[in-house]
Design an enzyme around this catalytic site. Structure first.
Site, PDB file in Angstrom:
ATOM      1  N   GLY A 295     -24.639  25.369  -7.930  1.00 49.32           N
ATOM      2  CA  GLY A 295     -23.327  24.754  -8.085  1.00 49.32           C
ATOM      3  C   GLY A 295     -23.483  23.281  -8.373  1.00 49.32           C
ATOM      4  O   GLY A 295     -24.466  22.657  -7.956  1.00 49.32           O
TER       5      GLY A 295
ATOM      6  N   ASP B 175     -13.290  18.373   3.761  1.00 44.26           N
ATOM      7  CA  ASP B 175     -13.380  18.864   2.383  1.00 44.26           C
ATOM      8  C   ASP B 175     -13.523  20.389   2.348  1.00 44.26           C
ATOM      9  O   ASP B 175     -14.458  20.928   1.735  1.00 44.26           O
ATOM     10  CB  ASP B 175     -14.558  18.210   1.667  1.00 44.26           C
TER      11      ASP B 175
END
Length: 559
Positions: free
Chosen positions: A195, A348
């Site tokens: 990612g 987050d």
């Protein structure tokens, strides 16, 4: 201007929302003008501010032509691009509404189109400037109930549009940080990243002892560009704030200044991960990857490799027989513990950072929490007032909502603050948010009001303590996950919040107790309140189960 409660302000319907009540006849007259004056004033003035920066951008091209430089690395190019985008967006808002009467259906439809065009230009700017711009764009995209829907839905794609560093750049960062070649450190190293994010990307590798690890490698130029990018944003936002005090978004720059340097320190991220793992060790479903400190620096973080599906991937959960209600309930437990009990909050939780899986050994569902760079540490007084405010919101205690909203700095905007915090209508808040399910029309109402009252929302965000800003972002991200899982505003989430609030308040009172007797009284009261919650939870379970149906039929028969 004052904020009042109006029953008929959306499309002629009867849902309740906020309306601005003008204090002067002049303000009332201004509502019927053909063009939105705030939009025109903002666009015209901002166009002037942008002109000089745009000229600098254009004139610098000749000087840089034929030089062996990556133009995207130059501050003048990045600043010029940002200023040019601002100018184009301003011109669009300035000219689009000239021949449309303000307040008509045609006006609202056109405004939505202009919002969307502007959001797409802003997204393209973030993708072009990369790094810090993408990070800030992602932050804005998470503010579902604070910004117009056209902006948040468009900017959300930045989570999947983050840049990738080349393999040569990755090798160079590892060489600089660990003073070794890849072959000396790993048996294998996958070149394709698992990612990529705005500040770093993650690769899968195998150590010489056979352990599989994930290596988070910082993008090579992001550290150097970060401070200059924030300065660019600050210059533009200060100009806008000076010209239009109502559109005060300096909080965005202040948060970026404080948080992005912390996120770029991967040692800080590793310490956050270990602290949370120790703090929530009593939650068996939570998995936080173990850090390999010998292979970690400020720009590289090596950790245990953990596989799973993203928390919003309902197909993955169906395939692996993972109960979405269990996932939602455990997420609520986890975050209630962080916020109300410990005051140490992972800020987050977007779906890429929250993975789910079935443990092969125990067959139990686990939540894997990743990316521990962004945390908010809550001060004790703030945490307790926030705790009391949520208790009041759950119960529908309006005097408590007002009292604790004022303590948290909302002032006379406390009704708006309550709606922003809960993403619920004023009607639901008056009744008690645990008593009224979320409806589609209520969701539409809240999103519409986010667009209508942007100046009031920006004023509110500048009033409240800085600690509140990341909590609002975290709330919106968690609501997004619950919406995807279709578990929004479930009774279990409110029960978990209430349970943690009771524990937090009891812990605080015990710390102030002067005698053993008082200490015992507090503990007994805490136990009684927790028992009541457990009984209420049991009652809800019985009502929702087949046993509840049987009992209902039996009671009806006996009657």
């Amino acid at each position: 201007m004052t904020l009042t409660h109006s029953p008929d302000c959306i499309d002629g319907g009867h849902t309740e929302c906020f309306a601005l009540t003008s204090n002067t006849s002049e303000e009332k007259q201004n509502r019927t003008t053909r063009v939105d004056p705030e939009v025109l004033l903002m666009a015209g003035q901002l166009l002037k501010v942008s002109s000089l920066a745009t000229a600098v951008f254009a004139s610098s091209g000749f000087y840089l032509y034929n030089r062996q430089l990556n133009l995207n690395d130059l501050t003048v190019i990045r600043f010029g691009r940002a200023a040019a985008t601002t100018a184009v967006i301003s011109f669009d808002y300035l000219t689009a509404f000239k021949h449309v009467e303000y307040g008509t259906e045609e006006y609202w439809a056109l405004r939505s189109k202009v919002h969307l065009r502007s959001a797409e230009r802003l997204r393209d700017l973030c993708c072009a400037n990369r790094g810090t711009f993408i990070k800030v764009g992602q932050h804005l995209g998470a503010l579902d109930y604070l910004l117009p829907q056209e902006y948040t839905s468009t900017l959300k794609v930045l989570h999947s549009r983050a840049p990738q560093s080349s393999m040569e750049e990755v090798k160079q960062v590892i060489r600089e940080e660990l003073s070794k070649e890849l072959s000396e450190l790993f048996v294998s190293f996958e070149e394709k990243p698992q990612g990529a994010a705005s500040l770093a990307q993650v690769h899968k590798a195998v150590l010489h002892d056979g352990r599989t690890v994930a290596i988070k490698v910082q993008h090579p130029k992001v550290q150097k560009q970060m401070s200059r990018d924030i300065a660019v944003m600050e210059v533009l936002l200060r100009a806008v704030h000076w010209l239009f005090p109502d559109f005060a978004f300096m909080w965005l720059v202040e948060e970026a200044k404080k948080n992005i340097p912390l996120e770029l320190d991967f040692l800080n991220e590793g310490h956050n991960a270990e602290r949370l793992a120790n703090m929530l060790a009593h939650l068996p479903f939570l998995k936080i990857p173990i850090i390999h400190w010998d292979l970690s620096t400020k720009r590289i973080l090596t950790m245990e490799f953990a596989e799973g599906g993203q928390v919003n991937d309902t197909d993955y959960m169906k395939k692996h027989s993972i109960n979405v209600n269990e996932i939602s309930e455990n997420l609520g437990k986890m975050y209630s513990e962080m916020i109300f009990v410990h005051g140490f909050v992972h800020c987050d939780p977007h779906p890429g950072n929250v993975l789910v899986r079935k443990c092969l050994q125990s067959k139990k569902t686990e939540i894997i929490l990743l990316d521990h760079g962004l945390y908010q540490v809550l001060e004790s007084d703030f945490r307790l007032n926030y705790c009391r405010l949520w208790q009041a919101l759950i119960k529908g205690d309006m005097s408590g909502v007002e009292r604790y909203s004022l303590r948290l700095g909302a002032g006379d905007l406390y009704p708006l603050f309550a709606c922003v915090l809960t993403a619920r209508s004023w009607t639901a808040i008056n009744v008690g948010i645990s008593s009224v399910p979320v409806t589609h029309s209520e969701d539409v109402e809240i999103r519409t009001n986010a667009a209508l009252y942007l100046p009031q929302i920006s004023e509110l965000l500048n009033r409240v303590p800085r600690q509140m800003l990341l909590l609002l972002k975290t709330n919106d991200l968690m609501r997004g996950i619950e919406t995807t899982l279709q578990t929004r505003a479930s009774s279990s989430s409110f029960i978990n919040m209430s349970r943690c609030c009771i524990r937090a308040m009891a812990r605080h009172k015990r710390s102030k107790a002067q005698s053993r007797r008082r200490h015992l009284q507090i503990t007994l009261a805490e136990s009684l309140n927790l028992w009541r919650l457990t009984m209420y939870e049991l009652l809800l379970w019985v009502k929702g189960s087949m046993l509840g149906d049987w009992l209902t039929v039996l009671l009806a028969f006996l009657h």
